[in-house]
Motif scaffolding. Structure first.
Motif, mmCIF file in Angstrom:
data_model
loop_
_atom_site.group_PDB
_atom_site.id
_atom_site.type_symbol
_atom_site.label_atom_id
_atom_site.label_comp_id
_atom_site.label_asym_id
_atom_site.label_seq_id
_atom_site.Cartn_x
_atom_site.Cartn_y
_atom_site.Cartn_z
ATOM 1 N N GLY A 156 0.830 -1.202 -0.049
ATOM 2 C CA GLY A 156 -0.025 -0.127 0.075
ATOM 3 C C GLY A 156 0.959 1.164 0.063
ATOM 4 O O GLY A 156 2.176 1.207 0.475
ATOM 5 N N ALA A 157 0.185 2.388 -0.533
ATOM 6 C CA ALA A 157 1.136 3.551 -0.646
ATOM 7 C C ALA A 157 1.459 4.106 0.580
ATOM 8 O O ALA A 157 2.360 4.782 0.613
ATOM 9 C CB ALA A 157 0.158 4.645 -1.312
ATOM 10 N N GLY A 158 0.825 3.887 1.899
ATOM 11 C CA GLY A 158 1.257 4.549 3.113
ATOM 12 C C GLY A 158 0.601 5.991 3.155
ATOM 13 O O GLY A 158 0.269 6.549 4.350
ATOM 14 N N THR A 159 0.697 6.576 2.001
ATOM 15 C CA THR A 159 0.111 8.141 1.953
ATOM 16 C C THR A 159 -1.256 7.955 2.347
ATOM 17 O O THR A 159 -1.800 9.095 2.854
ATOM 18 C CB THR A 159 0.683 8.515 0.557
ATOM 19 O OG1 THR A 159 -0.111 7.679 -0.355
ATOM 20 C CG2 THR A 159 2.237 8.710 0.474
ATOM 21 N N GLY A 160 -2.026 7.126 1.855
ATOM 22 C CA GLY A 160 -3.627 7.363 1.958
ATOM 23 C C GLY A 160 -3.764 7.096 3.372
ATOM 24 O O GLY A 160 -4.739 8.127 3.670
ATOM 25 N N LEU A 161 -3.281 6.462 4.130
ATOM 26 C CA LEU A 161 -3.640 6.234 5.681
ATOM 27 C C LEU A 161 -3.091 7.578 6.133
ATOM 28 O O LEU A 161 -3.852 8.023 7.132
ATOM 29 C CB LEU A 161 -2.976 4.953 6.229
ATOM 30 C CG LEU A 161 -3.259 4.837 7.593
ATOM 31 C CD1 LEU A 161 -4.522 4.855 8.104
ATOM 32 C CD2 LEU A 161 -2.375 3.619 8.340
ATOM 33 N N GLY A 162 -2.103 7.889 6.027
ATOM 34 C CA GLY A 162 -1.648 9.241 6.704
ATOM 35 C C GLY A 162 -2.374 10.409 6.344
ATOM 36 O O GLY A 162 -2.515 11.117 7.257
ATOM 37 N N ALA A 163 -2.999 10.447 5.002
ATOM 38 C CA ALA A 163 -3.811 11.505 4.831
ATOM 39 C C ALA A 163 -5.160 11.474 5.639
ATOM 40 O O ALA A 163 -5.600 12.346 6.091
ATOM 41 C CB ALA A 163 -3.943 11.634 3.337
ATOM 42 N N ALA A 164 -5.663 10.222 5.615
ATOM 43 C CA ALA A 164 -7.015 10.076 6.256
ATOM 44 C C ALA A 164 -6.794 10.337 7.798
ATOM 45 O O ALA A 164 -7.750 10.811 8.371
ATOM 46 C CB ALA A 164 -7.311 8.551 6.242
ATOM 47 N N LEU A 165 -5.506 10.132 8.488
ATOM 48 C CA LEU A 165 -5.352 10.133 9.862
ATOM 49 C C LEU A 165 -5.298 11.740 10.105
ATOM 50 O O LEU A 165 -5.412 11.994 11.300
ATOM 51 C CB LEU A 165 -4.072 9.557 10.197
ATOM 52 C CG LEU A 165 -4.030 8.127 10.345
ATOM 53 C CD1 LEU A 165 -2.509 7.637 10.580
ATOM 54 C CD2 LEU A 165 -4.971 7.729 11.303
ATOM 55 N N LEU A 166 -5.487 12.705 9.183
ATOM 56 C CA LEU A 166 -5.390 14.120 9.374
ATOM 57 C C LEU A 166 -6.793 14.422 10.202
ATOM 58 O O LEU A 166 -7.253 15.118 10.836
ATOM 59 C CB LEU A 166 -5.119 14.924 8.202
ATOM 60 C CG LEU A 166 -3.749 14.809 7.690
ATOM 61 C CD1 LEU A 166 -3.796 15.511 6.292
ATOM 62 C CD2 LEU A 166 -2.607 15.304 8.706
ATOM 63 N N ALA A 167 -7.823 13.548 9.589
ATOM 64 C CA ALA A 167 -9.276 13.680 10.049
ATOM 65 C C ALA A 167 -9.650 13.287 11.352
ATOM 66 O O ALA A 167 -10.483 13.432 11.860
ATOM 67 C CB ALA A 167 -10.237 13.244 9.021
ATOM 68 N N GLY A 168 -8.789 12.037 11.954
ATOM 69 C CA GLY A 168 -9.008 11.622 13.189
ATOM 70 C C GLY A 168 -8.307 10.427 13.093
ATOM 71 O O GLY A 168 -7.554 10.014 12.368
ATOM 72 N N PRO A 169 -7.933 9.964 14.605
ATOM 73 C CA PRO A 169 -7.416 8.626 14.803
ATOM 74 C C PRO A 169 -7.721 7.511 14.548
ATOM 75 O O PRO A 169 -9.032 7.284 14.080
ATOM 76 C CB PRO A 169 -7.143 8.730 16.492
ATOM 77 C CG PRO A 169 -8.654 9.566 16.738
ATOM 78 C CD PRO A 169 -9.031 10.274 15.929
ATOM 79 N N LEU A 170 -6.935 6.522 14.150
ATOM 80 C CA LEU A 170 -7.091 5.322 13.850
ATOM 81 C C LEU A 170 -7.633 4.288 15.056
ATOM 82 O O LEU A 170 -7.122 4.466 16.147
ATOM 83 C CB LEU A 170 -5.833 4.316 13.156
ATOM 84 C CG LEU A 170 -6.008 3.240 12.657
ATOM 85 C CD1 LEU A 170 -7.008 3.175 11.668
ATOM 86 C CD2 LEU A 170 -4.525 2.414 12.517
ATOM 87 N N GLN A 171 -8.948 3.774 14.608
ATOM 88 C CA GLN A 171 -9.476 3.358 15.885
ATOM 89 C C GLN A 171 -9.414 1.795 16.170
ATOM 90 O O GLN A 171 -9.693 1.049 17.065
ATOM 91 C CB GLN A 171 -10.900 3.418 15.466
ATOM 92 C CG GLN A 171 -11.359 4.904 15.678
ATOM 93 C CD GLN A 171 -12.947 4.937 14.896
ATOM 94 O OE1 GLN A 171 -13.588 4.072 14.898
ATOM 95 N NE2 GLN A 171 -13.140 6.129 14.255
ATOM 96 N N ALA A 172 -8.284 1.124 15.255
ATOM 97 C CA ALA A 172 -8.035 -0.137 15.379
ATOM 98 C C ALA A 172 -6.428 -0.584 14.859
ATOM 99 O O ALA A 172 -6.043 0.324 13.857
ATOM 100 C CB ALA A 172 -9.104 -0.928 14.651
ATOM 101 N N LYS A 173 -6.004 -1.330 15.206
ATOM 102 C CA LYS A 173 -4.685 -1.651 14.513
ATOM 103 C C LYS A 173 -4.796 -1.975 13.273
ATOM 104 O O LYS A 173 -5.472 -2.839 12.978
ATOM 105 C CB LYS A 173 -4.000 -2.866 15.554
ATOM 106 C CG LYS A 173 -3.431 -2.451 16.818
ATOM 107 C CD LYS A 173 -2.506 -3.582 17.260
ATOM 108 C CE LYS A 173 -1.739 -2.970 18.794
ATOM 109 N NZ LYS A 173 -0.883 -4.098 19.341
ATOM 110 N N GLY A 174 -3.765 -1.732 12.170
ATOM 111 C CA GLY A 174 -3.768 -1.667 11.074
ATOM 112 C C GLY A 174 -2.999 -3.223 10.871
ATOM 113 O O GLY A 174 -2.680 -3.946 11.995
ATOM 114 N N PRO A 175 -2.911 -3.718 9.407
ATOM 115 C CA PRO A 175 -2.479 -4.973 9.410
ATOM 116 C C PRO A 175 -0.907 -5.094 10.177
ATOM 117 O O PRO A 175 -0.186 -4.230 10.092
ATOM 118 C CB PRO A 175 -2.293 -5.299 7.994
ATOM 119 C CG PRO A 175 -3.058 -4.316 7.373
ATOM 120 C CD PRO A 175 -3.298 -3.116 8.425
ATOM 121 N N ALA A 176 -0.258 -6.224 10.373
ATOM 122 C CA ALA A 176 0.902 -6.357 11.188
ATOM 123 C C ALA A 176 1.802 -5.977 10.053
ATOM 124 O O ALA A 176 2.071 -6.733 8.848
ATOM 125 C CB ALA A 176 1.131 -7.786 11.683
#
Length: 450
Positions: free
Chosen positions: A404-424
């Protein structure tokens, strides 16, 4: 906030995806090449084709239900808009050599590395050089510019109607930003460009709701917030800001190697080392080279999985790629690509190319002063041969975050915290086998002689 639509506009490809902050899952809804047009006054990106792509992708996102729109884009990208919001000039492709034509004159006005953390780079890789050339080459058109918008903020402007500047994009080797003081560099005032740049906002700031016409075209609910947006490499840093000290490799067309909380080192701009700015406004020592581009060129676009036997054969025969296919960038400027130990093919070629990219990445980590574990985001995150060699060359644990690009999650996290652990993450330690450690030493010795 749970489901975030993300516009991810890279130098090579554009994507629209939805990130679920409850689960960490990213779903790519649409993908399109980010083509460069050769018509017009100079090579430029097709902004209106991208806009049509953005609207169609957001239609798909709206059908799934989203709570906000965030944006991440490649750097060295600036759009000049006129008073009516149209293009004052086409958006320059940063690989165009036009700005080099005024290089001597530009050098007399650009600030030094000590002020901006920005080395002089070829073509339009310094946005300040882009603006300087455009103002001289197209003075009438430049004079109609109302705003100079970095690319992420341009798309936020198209969606919300609100113009903003933002530090991660301004701090991306533009010559326009002082990362130590968190303000515009002396170049902006020297050139009389202060009025071109709208107020600086944080990457996570909501600029406003989507415009009514955007809501009508996409099906997004009226009132859907649009975030200011972030430079893509710094989006990759967002999930790791609390993990310092660590090194982060954001990999795509470029391999951007960033040191969070590393040791103090003297940064060498001659070796493509610079200072980025993270989403908190902090300076981040960075080194880089065109890792994805060079891998693609070495492999001729044919990515294959090397077998264990092919890996071992490359290690035993010490088949090594030398830097660099793009000698104007990266940690070994001026050195030209070639092979030591014969030119391989098939899976062996993939192994040697992966080892080359890893060893270049290790060199970049050292130049930036990175310490602690190494996190690999993006295209190289699932390349096991790369991860193993990177761990061996650095002597540190390497965590591959997958393809995965990594950038997508980072950009989304600007809107709020991650509520669950991502894939290991795929965690790899240094190899102790002399075949691996010997290859590292042999490659470094060969580069020194090359």
């Amino acid at each position: 906030m749970r489901r975030i639509a993300v516009l991810d506009i890279g130098k090579t490809n554009a994507k629209v995806l939805v990130v679920d902050l409850a689960t960490g899952v990213e779903e790519v809804l649409a993908r399109s090449p980010n083509a460069v047009r050769r018509d017009g006054p100079y090579p430029h990106h097709d902004i209106e084709a991208l806009w049509a792509f953005v609207l169609s992708g957001l239609q798909l996102a709206a059908a799934r239900g989203v709570d906000a729109v965030s944006i991440t884009t490649h750097g060295a990208a600036c759009v000049l808009v006129d008073e009516g919001g149209g293009l004052a000039l086409p958006m320059l492709d940063y690989e165009h050599d036009g700005p080099d034509l005024v290089d001597a004159e530009y050098e007399t006005v650009r600030p030094g590395f000590g002020e901006t953390g920005s080395p002089r780079l070829p073509g339009g890789l310094n946005v300040g050089a882009q603006l300087f050339w455009l103002e001289r080459a197209f003075p009438a058109e430049f004079a109609t510019a109302w705003h100079a918008l970095m690319l992420a903020q341009y798309w936020a402007f198209r969606l919300s109607g609100v113009a903003a500047s933002e530090a991660t994009s301004l701090g991306c080797h533009t010559d326009l930003w002082n990362p130590w003081q968190g303000r515009f560099s002396s170049l902006v005032a020297r050139m009389g460009w202060e009025g071109l740049f709208p107020p600086v906002r944080k990457a996570a700031d909501v600029l406003g709701p989507v415009l009514p016409e955007v809501a009508a075209a996409t099906g997004l609910p009226v009132g859907t917030p649009v975030l200011c947006g972030i430079h893509d490499s710094n989006a990759s840093l967002v999930p790791h800001l609390a993990e310092a000290p660590c090194g982060v490799l954001s990999t795509g067309t470029w391999m951007i190697v960033m040191a969070l909380g590393g040791r103090a080192v003297e940064l060498d701009p001659a070796r493509d080392v610079l200072v980025n700015v993270n989403a908190l406004g902090q300076p981040v020592p960075t080194a880089r080279f065109m890792g994805g581009r060079e891998m693609e060129e070495i492999m001729g676009g044919r990515i294959v999985e090397p077998s264990d036997g092919e890996l071992r054969g490359v290690l035993e025969r010490r088949v090594m790629a030398m830097p660099s296919l793009h000698p104007d960038t990266g940690p070994f400027p001026g050195k030209r690509f070639g092979w030591v130990g014969g030119e391989p093919d098939g899976g062996a070629r993939m192994a040697a190319a992966s080892f080359f990219a890893a060893l270049m990445g290790a060199e970049c980590l050292a130049l930036a002063g990175a310490e602690g574990p190494v996190i690999v985001e993006g295209a190289f995150g699932g390349n096991l041969a790369f991860l193993r060699m990177l761990a061996t060359a650095t002597g540190r644990v390497v965590r591959g975050a997958g393809q995965g690009a990594g950038t997508g999650l980072g950009a989304a996290l600007l809107a709020g915290p991650l509520q669950a652990k991502g894939p290991a993450a795929l965690e790899v330690g240094p190899e102790s086998d002399p075949l691996w450690t010997g290859y590292v030493g042999a490659w470094r010795e060969a580069v020194a002689r090359w």
